[in-house]
Design a protein around this motif. Structure first.
Motif, mmCIF file in Angstrom:
data_model
loop_
_atom_site.group_PDB
_atom_site.id
_atom_site.type_symbol
_atom_site.label_atom_id
_atom_site.label_comp_id
_atom_site.label_asym_id
_atom_site.label_seq_id
_atom_site.Cartn_x
_atom_site.Cartn_y
_atom_site.Cartn_z
ATOM 1 N N TYR A 76 0.818 -1.213 0.000
ATOM 2 C CA TYR A 76 0.000 0.000 0.000
ATOM 3 C C TYR A 76 0.849 1.260 0.000
ATOM 4 N N ARG A 77 0.537 2.154 -0.971
ATOM 5 C CA ARG A 77 1.162 3.468 -1.053
ATOM 6 C C ARG A 77 0.070 4.507 -1.290
ATOM 7 N N PRO A 78 -0.271 5.330 -0.299
ATOM 8 C CA PRO A 78 -1.330 6.324 -0.496
ATOM 9 C C PRO A 78 -0.913 7.388 -1.496
ATOM 10 N N VAL A 79 -1.905 7.995 -2.142
ATOM 11 C CA VAL A 79 -1.636 9.067 -3.104
ATOM 12 C C VAL A 79 -2.066 10.404 -2.498
ATOM 13 N N PRO A 80 -1.413 11.488 -2.895
ATOM 14 C CA PRO A 80 -1.837 12.806 -2.399
ATOM 15 C C PRO A 80 -3.116 13.265 -3.075
ATOM 16 N N TRP A 81 -3.785 14.216 -2.459
ATOM 17 C CA TRP A 81 -4.962 14.866 -3.009
ATOM 18 C C TRP A 81 -6.172 13.944 -3.102
ATOM 19 N N ASP A 82 -6.168 12.880 -2.361
ATOM 20 C CA ASP A 82 -7.338 11.998 -2.353
ATOM 21 C C ASP A 82 -8.185 12.326 -1.125
ATOM 22 N N ASN A 83 -9.383 11.727 -1.065
ATOM 23 C CA ASN A 83 -10.206 11.874 0.134
ATOM 24 C C ASN A 83 -10.502 10.523 0.764
ATOM 25 N N VAL A 84 -9.843 9.463 0.281
ATOM 26 C CA VAL A 84 -9.980 8.125 0.858
ATOM 27 C C VAL A 84 -8.583 7.552 1.036
ATOM 28 N N TYR A 85 -8.314 7.055 2.238
ATOM 29 C CA TYR A 85 -7.036 6.412 2.514
ATOM 30 C C TYR A 85 -7.314 5.074 3.186
ATOM 31 N N LEU A 86 -7.159 4.018 2.412
ATOM 32 C CA LEU A 86 -7.391 2.652 2.866
ATOM 33 C C LEU A 86 -6.350 1.745 2.219
ATOM 34 N N PRO A 87 -5.943 0.684 2.884
ATOM 35 C CA PRO A 87 -5.064 -0.277 2.227
ATOM 36 C C PRO A 87 -5.635 -0.727 0.882
ATOM 37 N N GLY A 88 -4.798 -0.714 -0.141
ATOM 38 C CA GLY A 88 -5.229 -1.122 -1.474
ATOM 39 C C GLY A 88 -5.761 0.000 -2.330
ATOM 40 N N TRP A 89 -6.067 1.146 -1.725
ATOM 41 C CA TRP A 89 -6.628 2.287 -2.459
ATOM 42 C C TRP A 89 -5.455 3.084 -3.043
ATOM 43 N N GLN A 90 -5.020 2.691 -4.219
ATOM 44 C CA GLN A 90 -3.831 3.264 -4.825
ATOM 45 C C GLN A 90 -3.927 3.156 -6.338
ATOM 46 N N PRO A 91 -3.029 3.819 -7.068
ATOM 47 C CA PRO A 91 -3.154 3.861 -8.523
ATOM 48 C C PRO A 91 -2.931 2.510 -9.194
ATOM 49 N N MET A 92 -3.344 2.443 -10.458
ATOM 50 C CA MET A 92 -2.927 1.339 -11.304
ATOM 51 C C MET A 92 -1.407 1.347 -11.380
ATOM 52 N N SER A 93 -0.799 0.190 -11.284
ATOM 53 C CA SER A 93 0.649 0.115 -11.330
ATOM 54 C C SER A 93 1.171 0.499 -12.710
ATOM 55 N N ALA A 94 2.149 1.383 -12.733
ATOM 56 C CA ALA A 94 2.760 1.774 -14.003
ATOM 57 C C ALA A 94 3.613 0.659 -14.585
ATOM 58 N N GLU A 95 3.881 -0.374 -13.793
ATOM 59 C CA GLU A 95 4.734 -1.471 -14.248
ATOM 60 C C GLU A 95 3.933 -2.626 -14.826
ATOM 61 N N GLU A 96 2.611 -2.526 -14.816
ATOM 62 C CA GLU A 96 1.771 -3.618 -15.310
ATOM 63 C C GLU A 96 0.866 -3.120 -16.433
ATOM 64 N N SER A 97 0.585 -3.992 -17.376
ATOM 65 C CA SER A 97 -0.287 -3.637 -18.496
ATOM 66 C C SER A 97 -1.743 -3.676 -18.059
ATOM 67 N N THR A 98 -2.606 -3.044 -18.847
ATOM 68 C CA THR A 98 -4.037 -3.044 -18.584
ATOM 69 C C THR A 98 -4.763 -3.762 -19.718
ATOM 70 N N ILE A 99 -5.997 -4.133 -19.457
ATOM 71 C CA ILE A 99 -6.821 -4.778 -20.483
ATOM 72 C C ILE A 99 -7.010 -3.837 -21.661
ATOM 73 N N ALA A 100 -7.255 -2.556 -21.386
ATOM 74 C CA ALA A 100 -7.465 -1.589 -22.463
ATOM 75 C C ALA A 100 -6.231 -1.463 -23.337
ATOM 76 N N GLU A 101 -5.048 -1.448 -22.724
ATOM 77 C CA GLU A 101 -3.817 -1.362 -23.514
ATOM 78 C C GLU A 101 -3.657 -2.582 -24.411
ATOM 79 N N THR A 102 -3.926 -3.749 -23.858
ATOM 80 C CA THR A 102 -3.794 -4.978 -24.646
ATOM 81 C C THR A 102 -4.730 -4.967 -25.846
#
Length: 487
Positions: A76-102
């Motif tokens: 878990y890595r929180p992001v700034p400027w959010d209004n929710v902070y919970l484990p797992g609540w974080q961005p899509m990983s820049a190191e992994e592909s997405t379904i849309a990209e594929t």
């Protein structure tokens, strides 16, 4: 475009936030008005035991957009400027592909339309791979219009609580406006526009196949439906003061006089989603796309209105009852395979992206972790039934198999829970026997240590042997993010 491209199916995924199965006709509700979803269910395969692999909103979307488990949140890595902070609540990983990209790389035209404000917090990174995307503004948690512009004379229509939330609702949703201007309607209308613009009759046969992901924030809070939808379920004399939200936890007693109004407004929002989902389906048919379009309809999780042993309202992480964990999942095959069938396999949200890649004959750069659901409908391949499912939400975990429904904190200890209307409660591990108690009303954890041990063993196995417990501190880092320690 080669011949294989010409036969690639179109894909539509529609997600409705906080839509529980108990408020859909096709899942057994006898008083709700959901004719479009019910019709779609008759044309689809309906999954009766579908559940999220993680919660809540953003973690589940990470799953749906990537095809990989967000569970167990040990990074878990929180992001700034959010209004929710919970484990797992974080961005899509820049190191992994997405379904849309594929799919975009395979020649698909990709579209993403959503009014879920959490998607578009700076840095969340969910638009990757989408050639057309749109954030439909106006859901109450969206920081859109100025709350200072809200009319204080209207506040009395609402039950006091978070006045800033009331003000945001008044200036963003503007509940007196015509239905067509509400965020839900505008979200589905943009999806309809996407289809019309890209696949109008008479277009060249070389038009690319498309992948369209539609995400409706309704029927998530705030719970005020257009009046003509509310009237289907509630009395105007009991409507106000409106509870736009309810505190999460064992607080049903505090809302006893408001639950009929809350349920009626929630049901009204469900019917609103149904109406506009129906218009999207009608557009698919009018454009002649039905026979080459695979369509999914699902939710991320449900919610509770005091209808459980702890009288839980909302969807707190510590109480993962069926009201939260049972989700609708419907899949309409372009060839009509499985129409009207009900499948009772244990399935995840994780299986939707796996099915998309199987249907389009694509392979992600980072292999997906779900299972394609197509073998349940098509001959020649097999679906490997699961023995169990696991899920994480905040600092709590959930497990189910054919017999057991279990939830606990990740450190397996009894923790102080929220104060109820009557007394301080202690929340320990909860276990329910699904064979004798499918509604999960009687906790048998204390008398079934072997079954609790099995659930814990399998949860930890899925987590790689360890689950971080995150403790939030009062301090923040240089970017304003709350600081956490883990153990």
């Amino acid at each position: 475009m080669n011949e294989e491209d010409r036969t690639q199916p179109n894909i539509i995924v529609v997600t409705a936030d906080t839509l529980r199965t108990a408020f859909l006709g096709c899942y057994g509700n006898e008083w709700i008005h959901t004719p479009s979803i019910d019709r779609f269910a008759r044309e689809s395969v309906r999954f009766s035991r579908a559940h999220p692999e993680c919660l809540p909103t953003i973690p589940t979307r990470r799953t749906l957009h990537s095809g990989r488990r967000a569970f167990p949140f040990n990074d878990y890595r929180p992001v700034p400027w959010d209004n929710v902070y919970l484990p797992g609540w974080q961005p899509m990983s820049a190191e992994e592909s997405t379904i849309a990209e594929t799919l975009q790389q395979a020649g698909y035209h990709t579209g993403f339309i959503a009014d879920v404000p959490h998607y578009f917090v700076p840095g969340m990174n969910f638009t990757r791979g989408f050639q057309q995307w749109e954030f439909v503004r106006g859901q109450a948690e969206d920081r859109w219009h100025a709350v200072a512009d809200a009319d204080p004379a209207l506040f009395d229509r609402y039950r006091a609580g978070a006045n800033e939330r009331i003000a945001a609702h008044l200036v963003n949703v503007r509940p007196q406006q015509p239905e067509e201007d509400w965020p839900t309607a505008r979200t589905f209308q943009r999806a309809i526009d996407f289809l019309r613009d890209n696949h109008a009759p008479g277009r060249s046969h070389d038009t690319s196949p498309f992948y369209l992901y539609v995400d409706s924030f309704s029927p998530h809070e705030t719970w005020e439906a257009p009046l003509h939808y509310y009237d289907l379920y509630g009395s105007r004399a009991e409507r106000e003061p409106i509870c736009l939200t309810a505190a999460y936890g064992p607080f049903a007693g505090q809302y006893a006089d408001r639950i009929p109004s809350i349920r009626a407004n929630y049901a009204g929002l469900v019917t609103m989603v149904d109406t506009w989902f129906g218009r999207l389906l009608d557009t698919v048919d009018r454009l002649g796309l039905r026979e080459n379009t695979l369509i999914f309809f699902l939710s991320d999780h449900g919610t509770n209105f005091g209808d459980n042993p702890d009288k839980i309202m909302g969807k707190p992480a510590d109480y993962m009852y069926p009201g939260t964990m049972d989700i609708p999942l419907l899949m309409r095959h372009p060839a009509g395979l499985g129409a009207g069938q009900v499948r009772d396999e244990l399935v995840y949200t994780l299986d939707v992206p796996a099915t998309i890649l199987a249907a389009t004959r694509q392979q992600s750069a980072h292999p997906v972790e779900g299972q394609s659901l197509l073998p349940l409908l098509e001959e020649g391949s097999e679906f490997a039934p699961r023995e169990y499912l696991t899920c994480r939400y905040g600092n709590s975990v959930w497990y189910r198999d054919d017999r057991n429904w279990f939830f606990s904190t990740v450190d397996w200890q009894t923790q102080p829970a929220q104060k109820s209307a009557s007394a301080e409660q202690k929340l320990g591990p909860r276990l329910f026997d699904l064979e004798t108690d499918p509604a999960c009303q009687v906790n048998i954890a204390d008398s079934s240590p072997d079954r609790v041990a099995l659930a814990r063993q399998r949860i930890l196995a899925d987590a790689g042997g360890h689950l971080n417990y995150y403790e939030r501190h009062d301090s923040t880092d240089a970017l304003g993010r709350p600081e956490f320690s883990s153990r």
